[in-house]
Design a protein around this motif. Structure first.
Motif, mmCIF file in Angstrom:
data_model
loop_
_atom_site.group_PDB
_atom_site.id
_atom_site.type_symbol
_atom_site.label_atom_id
_atom_site.label_comp_id
_atom_site.label_asym_id
_atom_site.label_seq_id
_atom_site.Cartn_x
_atom_site.Cartn_y
_atom_site.Cartn_z
ATOM 1 N N LYS A 55 18.522 -52.976 16.035
ATOM 2 C CA LYS A 55 18.541 -53.769 14.800
ATOM 3 C C LYS A 55 19.455 -54.983 14.940
ATOM 4 C CE LYS A 55 17.488 -49.942 11.663
ATOM 5 N NZ LYS A 55 17.964 -49.125 10.538
ATOM 6 N N ALA A 56 20.563 -54.811 15.637
ATOM 7 C CA ALA A 56 21.500 -55.919 15.804
ATOM 8 C C ALA A 56 20.855 -57.063 16.582
ATOM 9 C CB ALA A 56 22.762 -55.447 16.526
ATOM 10 N N GLU A 57 19.997 -56.724 17.538
ATOM 11 C CA GLU A 57 19.307 -57.741 18.322
ATOM 12 C C GLU A 57 18.324 -58.517 17.449
ATOM 13 O OE1 GLU A 57 15.914 -57.228 21.360
ATOM 14 O OE2 GLU A 57 17.757 -56.846 22.494
ATOM 15 N N PHE A 58 17.630 -57.820 16.560
ATOM 16 C CA PHE A 58 16.719 -58.493 15.630
ATOM 17 C C PHE A 58 17.465 -59.546 14.818
ATOM 18 C CE2 PHE A 58 15.392 -58.598 11.141
ATOM 19 C CZ PHE A 58 14.152 -59.218 11.263
ATOM 20 N N LEU A 59 18.629 -59.188 14.305
ATOM 21 C CA LEU A 59 19.411 -60.125 13.499
ATOM 22 C C LEU A 59 19.829 -61.351 14.308
ATOM 23 C CD1 LEU A 59 21.757 -57.617 11.606
ATOM 24 C CD2 LEU A 59 19.668 -58.681 10.742
ATOM 25 N N SER A 60 20.350 -61.125 15.533
ATOM 26 C CA SER A 60 20.898 -62.238 16.309
ATOM 27 C C SER A 60 19.808 -63.088 16.957
ATOM 28 C CB SER A 60 21.865 -61.714 17.376
ATOM 29 O OG SER A 60 21.201 -60.854 18.272
ATOM 30 N N PHE A 61 18.657 -62.504 17.328
ATOM 31 C CA PHE A 61 17.608 -63.252 18.015
ATOM 32 C C PHE A 61 16.689 -64.005 17.060
ATOM 33 C CE2 PHE A 61 17.225 -61.247 22.512
ATOM 34 C CZ PHE A 61 18.605 -61.276 22.641
ATOM 35 N N THR A 62 16.682 -63.627 15.751
ATOM 36 C CA THR A 62 15.796 -64.296 14.792
ATOM 37 C C THR A 62 16.552 -65.057 13.710
ATOM 38 O OG1 THR A 62 15.661 -62.400 13.276
ATOM 39 C CG2 THR A 62 14.054 -62.488 15.092
ATOM 40 N N GLY A 63 17.795 -64.653 13.430
ATOM 41 C CA GLY A 63 18.531 -65.264 12.328
ATOM 42 C C GLY A 63 18.082 -64.756 10.971
ATOM 43 N N LEU A 64 17.173 -63.778 10.949
ATOM 44 C CA LEU A 64 16.703 -63.191 9.693
ATOM 45 C C LEU A 64 17.650 -62.090 9.231
ATOM 46 C CD1 LEU A 64 12.893 -62.896 10.559
ATOM 47 C CD2 LEU A 64 13.975 -64.644 9.136
ATOM 48 N N THR A 65 17.426 -61.571 8.037
ATOM 49 C CA THR A 65 18.190 -60.445 7.509
ATOM 50 C C THR A 65 17.277 -59.233 7.387
ATOM 51 O OG1 THR A 65 17.692 -60.886 5.179
ATOM 52 C CG2 THR A 65 19.559 -62.086 6.154
ATOM 53 N N PHE A 66 17.858 -58.066 7.178
ATOM 54 C CA PHE A 66 17.048 -56.860 6.973
ATOM 55 C C PHE A 66 16.192 -56.982 5.717
ATOM 56 C CE2 PHE A 66 20.641 -54.584 9.343
ATOM 57 C CZ PHE A 66 19.982 -54.693 10.560
ATOM 58 N N ASP A 67 16.701 -57.669 4.716
ATOM 59 C CA ASP A 67 15.934 -57.835 3.476
ATOM 60 C C ASP A 67 14.627 -58.584 3.713
ATOM 61 O OD1 ASP A 67 17.842 -56.515 2.011
ATOM 62 O OD2 ASP A 67 18.832 -58.336 1.279
ATOM 63 N N ASP A 68 14.617 -59.462 4.714
ATOM 64 C CA ASP A 68 13.415 -60.257 4.992
ATOM 65 C C ASP A 68 12.248 -59.395 5.465
ATOM 66 O OD1 ASP A 68 14.532 -62.791 4.394
ATOM 67 O OD2 ASP A 68 15.509 -62.839 6.361
ATOM 68 N N VAL A 69 12.533 -58.211 6.024
ATOM 69 C CA VAL A 69 11.460 -57.361 6.576
ATOM 70 C C VAL A 69 11.468 -55.953 5.985
ATOM 71 C CG1 VAL A 69 11.229 -58.613 8.763
ATOM 72 C CG2 VAL A 69 12.960 -56.829 8.549
ATOM 73 N N ALA A 70 12.253 -55.728 4.946
ATOM 74 C CA ALA A 70 12.415 -54.370 4.398
ATOM 75 C C ALA A 70 11.092 -53.784 3.923
ATOM 76 C CB ALA A 70 13.431 -54.391 3.262
ATOM 77 N N LEU A 71 10.308 -54.559 3.193
ATOM 78 C CA LEU A 71 9.048 -54.040 2.644
ATOM 79 C C LEU A 71 8.063 -53.708 3.755
ATOM 80 C CD1 LEU A 71 8.513 -56.401 -0.444
ATOM 81 C CD2 LEU A 71 9.207 -54.000 -0.462
ATOM 82 N N GLN A 72 7.964 -54.589 4.745
ATOM 83 C CA GLN A 72 7.024 -54.362 5.852
ATOM 84 C C GLN A 72 7.423 -53.135 6.672
ATOM 85 O OE1 GLN A 72 8.531 -57.252 4.999
ATOM 86 N NE2 GLN A 72 7.436 -59.049 5.816
#
Length: 385
Positions: free
Chosen positions: A333-350
């Motif tokens: 999960k930490a890699e997702f945040l640093s490699f995209t600049g997105l937040t968990f909220d941006d993909v929570a529903l999906q």
């Protein structure tokens, strides 16, 4: 921020075009213009290094992949010059992986030693089948005997600096049975390659097979081939780490891992595609994708850049997971945040929908594609569109 950087180099020429191939390749009559092309490859690289200067500061190349086309049509001397000139323009990491795609025909086999002396650490050989009748249907210019010789030559070069090699093998070929598919795979395993790319033939538009499709095995036959083949590979000590890639422990392809982990890669040569992220301030800034002029004629006139665009916020999640979920390893999960600049909220529903449908499992620190999710990868990815 540590975002790995690779370089892809495209060599567009082939002796002849295979009927299934939709890559950017061009049949070449006579010698390829390697000296002229290398001049333009280096000029192309210099333009990219200048354009992305800020984003590339203090980022050495972790891997280079020379694909095509048939890159082994280059002379060893030309390849050595190309790699040495690239090293003058951008730093190489100490343990850089340099892969060259090679055709296992007699003329190319004779060059293998020279390629290793030029700096190649990994060969990737497009064998596709060990059945001569299938090789003819696929338009390959080598036969089974030459393929075996090429692999044995690669094995011998592991004493002279070649660290690994890959064998490309297809299944689901025209008229192929379960028995003949497994016979191909058993022959490949017997040759003991450190890495084996085992993938299903697909019919692509704008190919000869696309206009005149051969009769392929049906879905039940294809599933039986994959299931039995997967068991064979695992029992021989190969681990599946990507949709179509198997490797012995420690021999995964570093370059392809960088693609699938959403790392960065420069790209030079006809039709090459690249991705660069601005991490110059220690955190993620803009992400660009770009492609180069496809046809050699335009490229050799100095027209390198074809398209360039900034990846939008709306597309980032899909682009990230489209690559990351190809791998069987868990996604940090930490890699997702640093490699995209997105937040968990941006993909929570999906992600919640993906869990409900049994496509992924979640822990406090990772997401992992399930066995069910592997079978419905397109449906999983569509959630992020």
């Amino acid at each position: 921020m540590n975002l790995p950087l690779s370089l892809y180099i495209h060599i567009p020429w082939c002796v002849q075009k295979c009927p299934y191939c939709d890559f950017n390749s061009h049949q070449q009559k006579g010698d390829i213009p390697e000296k002229d092309y290398i001049f333009h490859l280096l000029a192309d690289l210099e333009q990219d290094l200048a354009r992305f200067k800020k984003a590339l500061q203090q980022r050495p190349l972790q891997s280079i992949f020379i694909g095509g086309g048939t890159p082994s049509l280059l002379s060893a001397q030309a390849l050595q010059y190309l790699l040495s000139e690239i090293a003058k323009r951008i730093a190489f990491a100490p343990q850089i992986e340099i892969t060259l795609e090679a055709n296992p025909g007699t003329l190319e086999i004779e060059k293998f030693t020279g390629f290793v002396e030029a700096g190649v650490t990994r060969l990737s050989m497009g064998v596709q089948s060990f059945a001569d009748d299938q090789l003819k249907k696929l338009g390959r210019i080598h036969d089974a005997r030459q393929a075996i010789t090429a692999i044995q030559t690669a094995q011998s070069l592991r004493q002279k600096g070649l660290k690994s090699f890959n064998l490309d093998l297809m299944h689901g070929l025209p008229g192929q049975t379960l028995e003949s598919a497994l016979a191909d795979l058993k022959q490949a395993i017997a040759l003991n390659p450190p890495h084996l790319s085992w993938y299903q033939l697909t019919i692509e538009p704008n190919t000869l097979f696309g206009s005149r499709p051969p009769k392929l095995p049906d879905e039940d036959e294809l599933w039986a081939i994959f299931e039995k083949g997967d068991q064979l590979l695992r029992s021989a000590g190969y681990e599946q780490y990507e949709t179509s890639a198997y490797a012995k422990k420690g021999f995964q392809c570093a370059h392809n891992l960088n693609y699938w982990r959403f790392g960065d890669y420069l790209a030079i040569g006809c039709g090459a595609h690249g991705k660069i992220s601005d991490v110059s301030e220690g955190q993620l800034g803009e992400i660009w994708r770009f492609s180069k002029t496809k046809h050699p004629k335009g490229y050799l006139q100095g027209q390198y850049l074809h398209l360039e665009n900034k990846v939008s916020q709306e597309d980032l999640a899909f682009e990230y997971f489209m690559n990351r979920f190809r791998l069987l390893e868990a996604v940090p999960k930490a890699e997702f945040l640093s490699f995209t600049g997105l937040t968990f909220d941006d993909v929570a529903l999906q992600l919640e929908q993906a869990k409900k449908q049994g496509y992924i499992q979640e822990t406090a620190t990772t997401w992992q594609v399930t066995e069910h999710g592997k079978l419905f990868l397109n449906e999983l990815l569509e959630l992020f569109l």
